[in-house]
Scaffold this active site. Structure first.
Site, PDB file in Angstrom:
ATOM      1  N   GLU A  92      33.563 -16.847  96.053  1.00 57.85           N
ATOM      2  CA  GLU A  92      32.842 -15.573  96.112  1.00 57.85           C
ATOM      3  C   GLU A  92      33.779 -14.374  96.131  1.00 57.85           C
ATOM      4  O   GLU A  92      33.429 -13.307  95.645  1.00 57.85           O
ATOM      5  CB  GLU A  92      31.976 -15.522  97.385  1.00 57.85           C
ATOM      6  CG  GLU A  92      30.810 -16.499  97.392  1.00 57.85           C
ATOM      7  CD  GLU A  92      29.602 -15.973  96.627  1.00 57.85           C
ATOM      8  OE1 GLU A  92      29.400 -14.754  96.590  1.00 57.85           O
ATOM      9  OE2 GLU A  92      28.854 -16.797  96.074  1.00 57.85           O
ATOM     10  N   ASP A 108      22.744  -4.191  91.634  1.00 58.79           N
ATOM     11  CA  ASP A 108      21.980  -5.343  91.166  1.00 58.79           C
ATOM     12  C   ASP A 108      20.547  -5.272  91.703  1.00 58.79           C
ATOM     13  O   ASP A 108      19.873  -6.284  91.842  1.00 58.79           O
ATOM     14  CB  ASP A 108      22.656  -6.653  91.616  1.00 58.79           C
ATOM     15  CG  ASP A 108      22.672  -6.806  93.131  1.00 58.79           C
ATOM     16  OD1 ASP A 108      22.400  -5.802  93.846  1.00 58.79           O
ATOM     17  OD2 ASP A 108      22.933  -7.914  93.625  1.00 58.79           O
TER      18      ASP A 108
END
Ligand SMILES: *[C@@H]1O[C@H](CO)[C@@H](O)[C@H](O)[C@H]1NC(C)=O
Ligand SMILES: *[C@@H]1O[C@H](CO)[C@@H](O)[C@H](O)[C@H]1NC(C)=O
Length: 328
Positions: A92, A108
């Site tokens: 990540e 997002d």
């Protein structure tokens, strides 16, 4: 939950268009080349079609599957929790460091994405985390954002644009960082406890249903649930989809063989997904498969391991208490 790593996105933006194509699909060649034979089963639709199809509205107050049919798991070995987290951290965030203090609007439609597993202000998980923290630490700096975050949570679930707002949350990231870098380490610990309860234990239950015993297998399920989720409102990408398409573990199938089939489906999904972000994440499955290939050596995760595509080694001795990258 965040679906993709911001470092991946930023890294890609720096490349020119030609090398961009190559870079995204680096782990999607040969048997993973996206083509109808492997992609058809996912039935992915273009983003325009997805908009037309609409979004699934949660009806029972949660976006998660009911897990009551899965085996109970009450405790996971802390050594495994640590090792699995370190692996996912590399995937990540690029290294094993716990990104407790990260906070950013990655545009997002989920508002601010923060902490080592990407808690977001637009999807309710940052809200429950801050509520839990506020119970034991009533004077924290994030508390004052709760009313606005609750307002956002009450907006229609499918109105992604409105829920993605950061208006009214000015200063949120400064407050988040300040709590996450606090010497007491208590906000960091609250993050770990939340992830343990809401992602680690569920992933262990899915693993148990498929007879997974190895630490490596459980770490693979954890990484999958972190990236793909187990929310019924995202039915085409979640862990249940991967499990269904992989099919049950057969009677005499070894754990190594089953995990190989599972990771194959996962990597096909990553390679076939019609955007620029999921195919790049096939490197996760590639590295996990490399570990599975040497199953006897790696299955207990008690020796150091190499994540080749990410160029990182994990020893299990890393510090889990501080975000040394962001807290000076
Ligand atoms: C909520 O409802 C959905 C849709 O019917 C279902 O798939 C899901 O398992 C339910 N979740 C819980 C926690 O009951
Ligand atoms: C890992 O540790 C377990 C228990 O501590 C032990 O039984 C196992 O043999 C070890 N595996 C390796 C590969 O060293």
């Amino acid at each position: 939950m965040k679906l993709v790593s911001i470092t991946t996105v930023l890294g890609l933006l720096l490349l020119t268009k030609d090398s961009l194509q190559e870079d995204i699909y680096e782990n999607c060649h040969n048997q993973f080349e996206p083509r109808s034979a492997i992609c058809k089963k996912f039935n992915f639709i273009s983003s325009e079609e997805a908009v037309k199809k609409g979004c699934i509205v949660p009806t029972n107050g949660t976006t998660f599957y009911d897990l009551s049919d899965l085996p109970e798991v009450n405790k996971i070995d802390p050594k495994l929790v640590k090792f699995a987290s370190l692996i996912t951290n590399v995937f990540e965030d690029g290294d094993a460091n716990f990104a407790y203090a990260s906070c950013e609007d990655i545009h997002d439609s989920r508002g601010y994405t923060s902490g080592y597993a990407g808690f977001t202000t637009g999807t309710g998980d940052a809200e429950t985390l801050i509520e839990t923290y506020t119970k034991s630490h009533p004077n924290n700096k994030l508390k004052k954002y709760l009313p606005r975050i609750r307002q956002i949570s009450n907006m229609p679930y499918c109105d992604r644009k409105s829920r993605g707002t950061t208006k009214g949350l000015e200063g949120f990231c400064t407050a988040w960082k300040s709590e996450a870098c606090d010497e007491s380490g208590e906000f960091a610990e609250t993050q770990r406890a939340w992830i343990y309860e809401n992602y680690m234990l569920p992933s262990a239950r899915y693993a148990a249903r498929n007879g997974i015993r190895s630490a490596l297998g459980k770490a693979i399920f954890y990484d999958t649930i972190i990236q793909h989720g187990f929310q019924y409102v995202e039915p085409d990408i979640n862990i249940v989809r991967i499990l269904t398409l992989t099919g049950p573990r057969t009677k005499n199938e070894s754990e190594k063989d089953y995990l190989t089939r599972f990771l194959t489906t996962r990597r096909q999904l990553q390679c076939c997904y019609p955007d620029d972000v999921w195919p790049a994440s096939a490197s996760r499955s590639a590295d996990l498969q490399t570990l599975v290939n040497n199953f006897e050596k790696n299955k207990d995760l008690n020796d150091s391991i190499e994540l080749v595509k990410f160029g990182r080694r994990i020893t299990g001795k890393e510090d889990i208490h501080t975000d040394s990258k962001r807290c000076k």
